[in-house]
Design a protein around this motif. Structure first.
Motif, mmCIF file in Angstrom:
data_model
loop_
_atom_site.group_PDB
_atom_site.id
_atom_site.type_symbol
_atom_site.label_atom_id
_atom_site.label_comp_id
_atom_site.label_asym_id
_atom_site.label_seq_id
_atom_site.Cartn_x
_atom_site.Cartn_y
_atom_site.Cartn_z
ATOM 1 N N SER A 26 4.611 3.095 -4.954
ATOM 2 C CA SER A 26 4.032 2.604 -3.722
ATOM 3 C C SER A 26 2.592 3.252 -3.436
ATOM 4 N N PHE A 27 2.184 4.133 -3.891
ATOM 5 C CA PHE A 27 0.832 4.860 -3.953
ATOM 6 C C PHE A 27 -0.238 3.661 -4.410
ATOM 7 N N GLU A 28 -0.048 2.901 -5.381
ATOM 8 C CA GLU A 28 -0.723 2.106 -5.844
ATOM 9 C C GLU A 28 -1.075 0.862 -5.107
ATOM 10 N N ILE A 29 -0.407 0.545 -4.087
ATOM 11 C CA ILE A 29 -0.588 -0.605 -3.241
ATOM 12 C C ILE A 29 -1.318 -0.453 -1.947
ATOM 13 N N LEU A 30 -1.402 0.908 -1.705
ATOM 14 C CA LEU A 30 -2.169 1.513 -0.391
ATOM 15 C C LEU A 30 -3.604 1.248 -0.424
ATOM 16 N N LYS A 31 -4.372 1.150 0.673
ATOM 17 C CA LYS A 31 -5.725 1.115 0.682
ATOM 18 C C LYS A 31 -6.026 2.717 0.975
ATOM 19 N N PRO A 32 -7.371 3.157 0.640
ATOM 20 C CA PRO A 32 -7.977 4.456 1.197
ATOM 21 C C PRO A 32 -7.374 4.619 2.452
ATOM 22 N N GLY A 33 -6.985 5.879 2.858
ATOM 23 C CA GLY A 33 -6.580 6.083 4.100
ATOM 24 C C GLY A 33 -5.185 5.657 4.755
ATOM 25 N N GLY A 34 -4.482 4.899 3.919
ATOM 26 C CA GLY A 34 -3.288 4.588 3.948
ATOM 27 C C GLY A 34 -2.149 5.816 4.125
ATOM 28 N N GLU A 75 2.624 -5.071 -8.425
ATOM 29 C CA GLU A 75 1.684 -6.093 -9.078
ATOM 30 C C GLU A 75 1.246 -7.233 -8.120
ATOM 31 N N VAL A 76 2.080 -7.321 -7.090
ATOM 32 C CA VAL A 76 1.726 -8.500 -6.159
ATOM 33 C C VAL A 76 1.312 -7.790 -4.837
ATOM 34 N N LEU A 77 1.148 -6.559 -4.546
ATOM 35 C CA LEU A 77 0.913 -6.066 -3.218
ATOM 36 C C LEU A 77 -0.366 -5.516 -3.522
ATOM 37 N N ASP A 78 -1.351 -5.417 -2.321
ATOM 38 C CA ASP A 78 -2.572 -4.555 -2.462
ATOM 39 C C ASP A 78 -3.251 -4.429 -1.132
ATOM 40 N N GLY A 79 -3.716 -3.321 -0.828
ATOM 41 C CA GLY A 79 -4.607 -2.996 0.439
ATOM 42 C C GLY A 79 -3.771 -3.230 1.493
ATOM 43 N N TYR A 80 -2.548 -2.410 1.392
ATOM 44 C CA TYR A 80 -1.445 -2.208 2.465
ATOM 45 C C TYR A 80 -1.858 -0.843 3.217
ATOM 46 N N ASP A 81 -1.704 -0.950 4.720
ATOM 47 C CA ASP A 81 -1.857 0.348 5.507
ATOM 48 C C ASP A 81 -0.712 1.325 5.314
ATOM 49 N N ALA A 82 0.230 0.944 5.209
ATOM 50 C CA ALA A 82 1.520 1.801 5.165
ATOM 51 C C ALA A 82 2.736 1.256 4.281
ATOM 52 N N VAL A 83 3.334 2.448 3.764
ATOM 53 C CA VAL A 83 4.812 2.137 2.970
ATOM 54 C C VAL A 83 5.857 2.980 3.886
ATOM 55 N N PHE A 84 6.935 2.212 4.234
ATOM 56 C CA PHE A 84 8.047 3.036 4.613
ATOM 57 C C PHE A 84 9.102 3.122 3.339
ATOM 58 N N ASP A 85 9.228 4.294 2.890
ATOM 59 C CA ASP A 85 10.134 4.496 1.650
ATOM 60 C C ASP A 85 11.518 4.849 2.131
ATOM 61 N N THR A 86 12.399 4.106 1.782
ATOM 62 C CA THR A 86 13.876 4.594 2.010
ATOM 63 C C THR A 86 14.588 4.587 0.597
ATOM 64 N N LEU A 87 13.830 4.802 -0.455
ATOM 65 C CA LEU A 87 14.582 4.639 -1.856
ATOM 66 C C LEU A 87 14.286 6.019 -2.671
ATOM 67 N N GLY A 88 12.999 6.579 -2.519
ATOM 68 C CA GLY A 88 12.447 7.733 -3.318
ATOM 69 C C GLY A 88 12.298 7.190 -4.694
ATOM 70 N N LYS A 100 -5.156 11.678 -5.198
ATOM 71 C CA LYS A 100 -5.652 10.622 -6.414
ATOM 72 C C LYS A 100 -5.948 9.310 -5.668
ATOM 73 N N HIS A 101 -5.032 8.912 -4.821
ATOM 74 C CA HIS A 101 -5.195 7.255 -4.058
ATOM 75 C C HIS A 101 -5.798 7.707 -2.771
ATOM 76 N N GLN A 102 -6.364 8.616 -2.385
ATOM 77 C CA GLN A 102 -6.647 9.114 -0.998
ATOM 78 C C GLN A 102 -5.982 8.472 0.209
ATOM 79 N N VAL A 103 -4.692 8.891 -0.118
ATOM 80 C CA VAL A 103 -3.574 8.388 1.089
ATOM 81 C C VAL A 103 -3.163 9.854 1.813
ATOM 82 N N GLU A 104 -1.978 9.581 2.433
ATOM 83 C CA GLU A 104 -1.294 10.666 3.041
ATOM 84 C C GLU A 104 0.236 10.370 2.635
#
Length: 334
Positions: free
Chosen positions: A223-231, A203-216, A271-275
């Protein structure tokens, strides 16, 4: 030599001490007298069995432990990079894990000289988390200066290293932490800290290039919600993908299985146009040498929470499993 072992898979299986023969040394191997090892989530995940057995399967009984620091006491006939007496650290290949022990035989390509100025305990905290983050940032994200990355659980063993490397690479870093980890992640250089007990990061982050997930789990899916397309999202805790199966030369059955179990995440990525990628790090002595340079230049510092003796390895595992550790949990062997 003394070693802490398990006899079978299972969440309730306990480590126990056993006297066994020292490992043999091949032509390209070195025998290391282990002074310290670190405890990582993969240790209790291996012990538990479960889904990880689809990727990593071991013969029992098994010595746990996936990284170390120590002194070379014997070298194989083809070893040229190291000599007896060298202080080294490393992460053994999955076929040769077992650092909760007094000795390990390891291929020369999987170790590097210890960074100057570090204790064995500090050096042992680095290899697994360092290589995991290095490969994620350089080989998957190709992280560039000015990009924005969210690192989950920044006060943990992986997260505390990841924040430092991301800042060294010039990224803007957001991370999640509790009140207990807030000061630590700020000290490490995090630009924005989200208290996950009081705020929802999505709810507080948006337009990020990358998310490094250590939790699953839910954290990954949100985390998909905060990425910009191509993230891109890279996870070390979720499920493997068909791409991972292809990269690691798995058979058709596992390719199909991984495709099915990662289907939900792949649909979310589309759906979010990310990888979305799953990472299982690999040993690499040359990359560890690059990390050594950063440590010696003062750009990355080890972060240690607690140190246990070898006989207390079960207690070290129990503590790490609570999720309260800030930085790494270490086992002092010698």
């Amino acid at each position: 030599m003394k070693a802490m072992m398990i006899n079978k898979y299972g969440k309730n299986e306990l480590l126990h001490m056993k006297e066994i023969e020292k490992p043999s040394v091949g032509a390209n191997d070195v025998l290391v007298e282990i002074h310290a090892a670190s405890v990582n989530p993969i240790d209790f995940k291996i012990r538990n069995g479960g889904a990880l057995r689809l990727v990593l399967k071991f013969n029992m009984p098994l010595i746990l432990g996936n990284d170390f620091a120590g002194k070379i006491v014997e070298i194989g006939s083809n070893v040229r990079k190291f000599k007896v007496g060298d202080y080294v650290y490393g992460r053994p290949s999955k076929e040769r894990i077992g650092t909760f022990a007094e000795y390990i035989s390891i291929h020369q390509d999987e170790i590097a000289l210890m960074p100057n100025g570090l204790t064995f305990e500090e050096a042992a905290s680095i290899p697994l988390v360092g290589l995991t983050v290095w490969q994620a940032f350089h080989e998957y994200f190709h992280l560039k200066e000015g990009q924005k990355i969210l690192i989950h659980a920044g006060a943990g063993g992986v997260g505390s290293f990841a924040i430092q490397l991301a800042k060294e690479m010039g990224a803007y870093v957001a991370t999640t932490a509790s009140e207990n980890g807030y000061e630590l992640v700020q000290t490490l250089g995090a630009d924005k800290v989200i208290n996950y007990r009081k705020e929802n990061f999505e709810e507080v982050l948006d337009g990020y290039d990358a998310v490094f997930d250590t939790l699953g789990g839910p954290s990954l899916e949100k985390s998909f919600e905060i990425l910009k397309p191509g993230g891109k999202i890279v996870s070390i805790s979720a499920v493997p993908t068909k791409k991972f199966a292809e990269q690691t030369y798995q058979g058709l059955m596992k390719k199909t299985l991984f495709m099915l179990i990662s289907n939900k995440l792949m649909r979310m990525a589309k759906k979010h146009q990310v990888e979305y990628d799953f990472l299982l790090m690999r040993p690499n002595g040359e990359q560890l040498e690059q990390i050594t340079h950063l440590i010696e230049e003062g750009k990355i510092k080890p972060v240690i929470d607690r140190i246990y003796d070898l006989e207390e390895a079960q207690g070290a595992m129990n503590y790490l499993e609570t999720g309260r550790a800030k930085g790494k949990v270490i086992i002092k062997v010698k």
